[in-house]
Design a protein around this motif. Sequence first.
Motif, PDB file in Angstrom:
ATOM      1  N   ASP A  91      -6.713   1.004 -11.181  1.00 30.69           N
ATOM      2  CA  ASP A  91      -6.991   1.661 -12.287  1.00 30.69           C
ATOM      3  C   ASP A  91      -5.711   1.686 -13.298  1.00 30.69           C
ATOM      4  O   ASP A  91      -5.631   1.774 -14.451  1.00 30.69           O
ATOM      5  CB  ASP A  91      -7.453   2.982 -12.298  1.00 30.69           C
ATOM      6  N   THR A  92      -4.619   1.889 -12.349  1.00 33.04           N
ATOM      7  CA  THR A  92      -3.153   1.920 -12.889  1.00 33.04           C
ATOM      8  C   THR A  92      -2.863   0.470 -13.405  1.00 33.04           C
ATOM      9  O   THR A  92      -3.128  -0.518 -12.650  1.00 33.04           O
ATOM     10  CB  THR A  92      -2.247   2.490 -11.989  1.00 33.04           C
ATOM     11  N   LYS A  93      -2.422   0.319 -14.753  1.00 34.95           N
ATOM     12  CA  LYS A  93      -2.001  -0.811 -15.281  1.00 34.95           C
ATOM     13  C   LYS A  93      -0.964  -1.441 -14.567  1.00 34.95           C
ATOM     14  O   LYS A  93       0.061  -0.937 -14.139  1.00 34.95           O
ATOM     15  CB  LYS A  93      -1.772  -0.737 -16.914  1.00 34.95           C
ATOM     16  N   GLY A  94      -1.070  -2.759 -14.463  1.00 33.98           N
ATOM     17  CA  GLY A  94       0.053  -3.629 -13.473  1.00 33.98           C
ATOM     18  C   GLY A  94      -0.251  -3.211 -12.068  1.00 33.98           C
ATOM     19  O   GLY A  94       0.623  -3.888 -11.220  1.00 33.98           O
ATOM     20  N   ALA A  95      -0.942  -2.611 -11.533  1.00 35.05           N
ATOM     21  CA  ALA A  95      -1.350  -2.340 -10.069  1.00 35.05           C
ATOM     22  C   ALA A  95      -2.643  -3.238  -9.655  1.00 35.05           C
ATOM     23  O   ALA A  95      -3.704  -3.384 -10.434  1.00 35.05           O
ATOM     24  CB  ALA A  95      -1.623  -1.009  -9.722  1.00 35.05           C
ATOM     25  N   PHE A  96      -2.694  -3.850  -8.359  1.00 33.13           N
ATOM     26  CA  PHE A  96      -3.694  -4.353  -7.705  1.00 33.13           C
ATOM     27  C   PHE A  96      -3.678  -4.289  -6.308  1.00 33.13           C
ATOM     28  O   PHE A  96      -2.726  -3.794  -5.692  1.00 33.13           O
ATOM     29  CB  PHE A  96      -3.723  -5.931  -8.129  1.00 33.13           C
ATOM     30  N   SER A  97      -4.724  -4.442  -5.693  1.00 26.39           N
ATOM     31  CA  SER A  97      -4.748  -4.440  -4.149  1.00 26.39           C
ATOM     32  C   SER A  97      -5.435  -5.840  -3.866  1.00 26.39           C
ATOM     33  O   SER A  97      -6.059  -6.363  -4.441  1.00 26.39           O
ATOM     34  CB  SER A  97      -5.684  -3.091  -3.691  1.00 26.39           C
ATOM     35  N   VAL A  98      -4.952  -5.980  -2.585  1.00 25.00           N
ATOM     36  CA  VAL A  98      -5.700  -7.008  -1.591  1.00 25.00           C
ATOM     37  C   VAL A  98      -6.350  -6.441  -0.475  1.00 25.00           C
ATOM     38  O   VAL A  98      -5.723  -5.968   0.221  1.00 25.00           O
ATOM     39  CB  VAL A  98      -4.413  -8.235  -1.233  1.00 25.00           C
ATOM     40  N   MET A  99      -7.621  -6.740  -0.239  1.00 22.37           N
ATOM     41  CA  MET A  99      -8.378  -6.484   0.963  1.00 22.37           C
ATOM     42  C   MET A  99      -8.671  -7.483   1.895  1.00 22.37           C
ATOM     43  O   MET A  99      -8.880  -8.688   1.351  1.00 22.37           O
ATOM     44  CB  MET A  99      -9.487  -5.725   0.686  1.00 22.37           C
ATOM     45  N   ILE A 100      -8.158  -7.499   3.235  1.00 22.46           N
ATOM     46  CA  ILE A 100      -8.284  -8.486   3.991  1.00 22.46           C
ATOM     47  C   ILE A 100      -9.281  -7.873   5.249  1.00 22.46           C
ATOM     48  O   ILE A 100      -9.028  -6.844   5.868  1.00 22.46           O
ATOM     49  CB  ILE A 100      -7.236  -9.170   4.727  1.00 22.46           C
ATOM     50  N   THR A 101     -10.387  -8.703   5.475  1.00 23.39           N
ATOM     51  CA  THR A 101     -11.338  -8.215   6.591  1.00 23.39           C
ATOM     52  C   THR A 101     -11.230  -9.026   7.863  1.00 23.39           C
ATOM     53  O   THR A 101     -10.805 -10.522   7.826  1.00 23.39           O
ATOM     54  CB  THR A 101     -12.829  -7.977   6.036  1.00 23.39           C
ATOM     55  N   GLN A 102     -11.836  -8.598   8.882  1.00 22.09           N
ATOM     56  CA  GLN A 102     -11.782  -9.472  10.143  1.00 22.09           C
ATOM     57  C   GLN A 102     -10.660 -10.171  10.414  1.00 22.09           C
ATOM     58  O   GLN A 102     -10.284 -11.312  10.521  1.00 22.09           O
ATOM     59  CB  GLN A 102     -12.873 -10.722   9.848  1.00 22.09           C
ATOM     60  N   VAL A 103      -9.511  -9.232  10.407  1.00 21.81           N
ATOM     61  CA  VAL A 103      -8.173  -9.526  10.668  1.00 21.81           C
ATOM     62  C   VAL A 103      -8.183 -10.030  12.184  1.00 21.81           C
ATOM     63  O   VAL A 103      -8.527  -9.416  13.280  1.00 21.81           O
ATOM     64  CB  VAL A 103      -7.235  -8.262  10.657  1.00 21.81           C
ATOM     65  N   ASP A 104      -7.413 -10.874  12.464  1.00 22.23           N
ATOM     66  CA  ASP A 104      -7.402 -11.764  13.513  1.00 22.23           C
ATOM     67  C   ASP A 104      -5.624 -11.703  14.041  1.00 22.23           C
ATOM     68  O   ASP A 104      -4.908 -11.254  13.324  1.00 22.23           O
ATOM     69  CB  ASP A 104      -7.986 -13.299  13.646  1.00 22.23           C
ATOM     70  N   TRP A 105      -5.472 -12.164  15.498  1.00 26.38           N
ATOM     71  CA  TRP A 105      -4.141 -11.989  15.665  1.00 26.38           C
ATOM     72  C   TRP A 105      -3.339 -12.979  14.646  1.00 26.38           C
ATOM     73  O   TRP A 105      -1.827 -12.494  14.561  1.00 26.38           O
ATOM     74  CB  TRP A 105      -3.949 -12.521  17.335  1.00 26.38           C
ATOM     75  N   PHE A 140       1.629  -2.046   7.769  1.00 28.31           N
ATOM     76  CA  PHE A 140       0.104  -1.951   7.844  1.00 28.31           C
ATOM     77  C   PHE A 140      -0.150  -2.256   9.148  1.00 28.31           C
ATOM     78  O   PHE A 140       0.213  -3.163   9.880  1.00 28.31           O
ATOM     79  CB  PHE A 140      -0.226  -2.926   6.941  1.00 28.31           C
ATOM     80  N   TYR A 141      -0.751  -1.058   9.900  1.00 31.87           N
ATOM     81  CA  TYR A 141      -1.165  -1.438  11.345  1.00 31.87           C
ATOM     82  C   TYR A 141      -2.552  -1.377  11.395  1.00 31.87           C
ATOM     83  O   TYR A 141      -3.278  -0.539  11.081  1.00 31.87           O
ATOM     84  CB  TYR A 141      -0.771  -0.083  11.999  1.00 31.87           C
ATOM     85  N   VAL A 142      -3.120  -2.456  11.954  1.00 31.78           N
ATOM     86  CA  VAL A 142      -4.654  -2.924  11.878  1.00 31.78           C
ATOM     87  C   VAL A 142      -5.015  -3.078  13.054  1.00 31.78           C
ATOM     88  O   VAL A 142      -4.713  -4.048  14.039  1.00 31.78           O
ATOM     89  CB  VAL A 142      -4.866  -4.147  10.859  1.00 31.78           C
ATOM     90  N   GLU A 143      -6.234  -2.655  13.280  1.00 31.85           N
ATOM     91  CA  GLU A 143      -6.856  -2.935  14.673  1.00 31.85           C
ATOM     92  C   GLU A 143      -7.519  -4.495  14.653  1.00 31.85           C
ATOM     93  O   GLU A 143      -7.973  -4.746  13.584  1.00 31.85           O
ATOM     94  CB  GLU A 143      -7.981  -1.897  14.899  1.00 31.85           C
ATOM     95  N   LEU A 144      -7.575  -5.078  15.709  1.00 32.82           N
ATOM     96  CA  LEU A 144      -7.938  -6.373  15.854  1.00 32.82           C
ATOM     97  C   LEU A 144      -9.390  -6.397  15.182  1.00 32.82           C
ATOM     98  O   LEU A 144     -10.504  -5.423  15.708  1.00 32.82           O
ATOM     99  CB  LEU A 144      -7.968  -6.923  17.339  1.00 32.82           C
ATOM    100  N   HIS A 145      -9.885  -7.499  14.577  1.00 34.33           N
ATOM    101  CA  HIS A 145     -11.262  -7.452  13.909  1.00 34.33           C
ATOM    102  C   HIS A 145     -11.579  -6.420  12.875  1.00 34.33           C
ATOM    103  O   HIS A 145     -12.407  -6.271  12.304  1.00 34.33           O
ATOM    104  CB  HIS A 145     -12.315  -7.465  14.927  1.00 34.33           C
ATOM    105  N   GLY A 146     -10.478  -5.588  12.431  1.00 28.75           N
ATOM    106  CA  GLY A 146     -10.622  -4.438  11.610  1.00 28.75           C
ATOM    107  C   GLY A 146     -10.281  -5.094  10.203  1.00 28.75           C
ATOM    108  O   GLY A 146     -10.148  -6.191   9.916  1.00 28.75           O
ATOM    109  N   SER A 147      -9.800  -4.217   9.154  1.00 24.78           N
ATOM    110  CA  SER A 147      -9.633  -4.595   7.841  1.00 24.78           C
ATOM    111  C   SER A 147      -8.636  -3.707   7.382  1.00 24.78           C
ATOM    112  O   SER A 147      -8.089  -2.731   7.944  1.00 24.78           O
ATOM    113  CB  SER A 147     -10.873  -4.283   6.991  1.00 24.78           C
ATOM    114  N   VAL A 148      -7.847  -4.281   6.465  1.00 26.70           N
ATOM    115  CA  VAL A 148      -6.665  -3.706   5.824  1.00 26.70           C
ATOM    116  C   VAL A 148      -6.710  -3.916   4.137  1.00 26.70           C
ATOM    117  O   VAL A 148      -6.958  -4.760   3.764  1.00 26.70           O
ATOM    118  CB  VAL A 148      -5.465  -4.176   6.183  1.00 26.70           C
TER     119      VAL A 148
END
Length: 649
Positions: A205-219, A148-156
């Motif tokens: 929506d798929t059973k057994g699948a989940f996601s994690v979102m992180i915002t304001q990514v820092d160094w 995962f390639y995230v820009e500083l202060h971005g989100s993933v």
Amino acid sequence: MTSLAFIFLLSFLSAEAARSKYPPKAASNPVFGPRQVYGLIDGSVTVKCFYPPTKVNRHDRKYWCRESSRNCLTVVSSNGYTSPSYQGRASISDYPEQGVMVVNVSHLALSDRGTYQCGIGLNGRALSYKVSLDISEGPNVPEEAELFYVELHGSVTMTCSFGTDTVSMRKFLCKMEKSGCRNIIDTYGKIDEEFTGRALLSNEDTKGAFSVMITQVDWEDAGLYLCGVGFYGESGETKELDLHVYEGTNVPQGKNTVIGVKGSSVTIECHYDPAKNYSLKYLCKWRNNGCSRIIENTGFVYDTYEGRVAMFDNPQNGTFSVVMNQLRETDKGYYWCMTNDERERKSSKELKIIEGEPGLKGKEEVLAEVGSRVDLTCSYPCKYYSYGKYWCKWSNNGCSPLSASDQSQPGVDVNCDTANKTLVLTFDSVTTMDQGWYWCGVKRNGRYGETLAVYLQVAGEKAAELNPELLNLDTSSNAVAPSNAVPQGRAFSNAGVQSAAASESSEPSSGSNALTVALASSGAAVVVLGAAFAVFKYRQIKRSDLVSVGSYRTNISMSDFESVKEYGANDNTCMKESQETQLGGDEFITTTASVESAAETKKAKRGSKEDADLAYSAFLLTSNAIAQGCPPGDSAAPATASPAWDGQV
């Protein structure tokens, strides 16, 4: 000694406090790829490397090289070069819009083991990343970490799936450290303090699948993560996630913390790419178990925020502002700016509520009647003198400005009295359509400032003011109605007055002289008949019977019924007696005496009572005929009324 003490204190400061100021050494490299890749003999391997998608990087040379003791020998490059030993089995593809290069090597052999680099330019010059390639005989290849390639202060957003058998198991994300894997967030509601308000775990929506979102990514967020089910090191499954942070060229430096005064308003500014066409933009409030949507650009507004939250979009500079007023203590927390683009930067803002005095003041609720004049006032302090001021009408789709020159808002005027520092919204004649929320606000340089929300409640229709001429018409019409509803033979003390009023209102204005004479004669007759009526009433009460009428019991003279039968039985107004069918018999006589004896008794009691009764009844009939507009010769009174009272029953 003082300097030594200061150095001693600095030694106790945690390295965490300074980590956000300076990027980690590993994170300072703008090119990023996998640390380790695996391949099978005679198999193939695919390596994906990321780089900042700047204008220079998009058009620069991309390469894949193999390290040696002295330098890095090019295997394949985007200029079309391929090493002789890799002819037909190595290729490189570039996706400049996404900032990704993809290297594929097939027909692997044990001799392909080693350290490689993916990079940009003619040489390393720090725009490259080392990748270790391992070749095994199989049969299984270890799973590589997802990048995962995230820009500083971005989100993933990181997605993991472990099958339907894990639906009821605990889901989590943890970060690998020397002491183990530090829990970041899980489905039990536990969230690391550094990620509070920035991390969100959601089921897919798929059973057994989940996601994690992180915002304001820092160094300091860069590193190796594990997403999994169960408990790390004890049970369940895990998957490696490698997160890399790079510094972009156009990173918006918005405030991460917003402070609002209780009872006042606050503006949350969100950034997006103005070159993209988004079908959805919205603001949601972060919670431990999800992000509750408050307002969308589609017109959706959550019920509890109706009238006190609005969205203003500015595509020119790629921002949309969400204004929230009438702030409450429960409004504090974390808010997320969101779009429907997965790659778009998601940002989070923390809203803090403090005690204080709002700058804009006015009544928050105003009640008005339809057709009345209404002024909505908004007082502002001196600090807002140089700001632009406005009134607008709130709706789910925004807040429509109101101004004196706006022809779509008739009867509405906006003016500012600088002496009183008050902005006034005036309705000359308010209607039910004007009911709703109105906002008074200030803005400067395209940015929305403080606002005040006012609810205008419009009451029902205002009572119509009747014209005096209409009142006279209503009086005359009402005077006629009782003559049909009340039997003319009933003994009412104001019967003569009502008849006179009816006659006066029904005569044409041209016959006023004749009417005056008639009224004078009638007045004299009333005086004479009044005395006779008093004697008649006294005798009548003596022989009155208690009669039941429906559910009421009252004293009614039997002679009243006789008068009604004899003189009030005509249904056709102004109809002569000869044209009306006369009813025979008197159903109200209940005595057991013979007909002859009853006739004799009645004849004996006539005397002065009968004379007064006949005179009064004739007066009533004459007055009623005049009120109905009938000619004197067409009186409804029977011409041979007297013979009807000769004792014949």
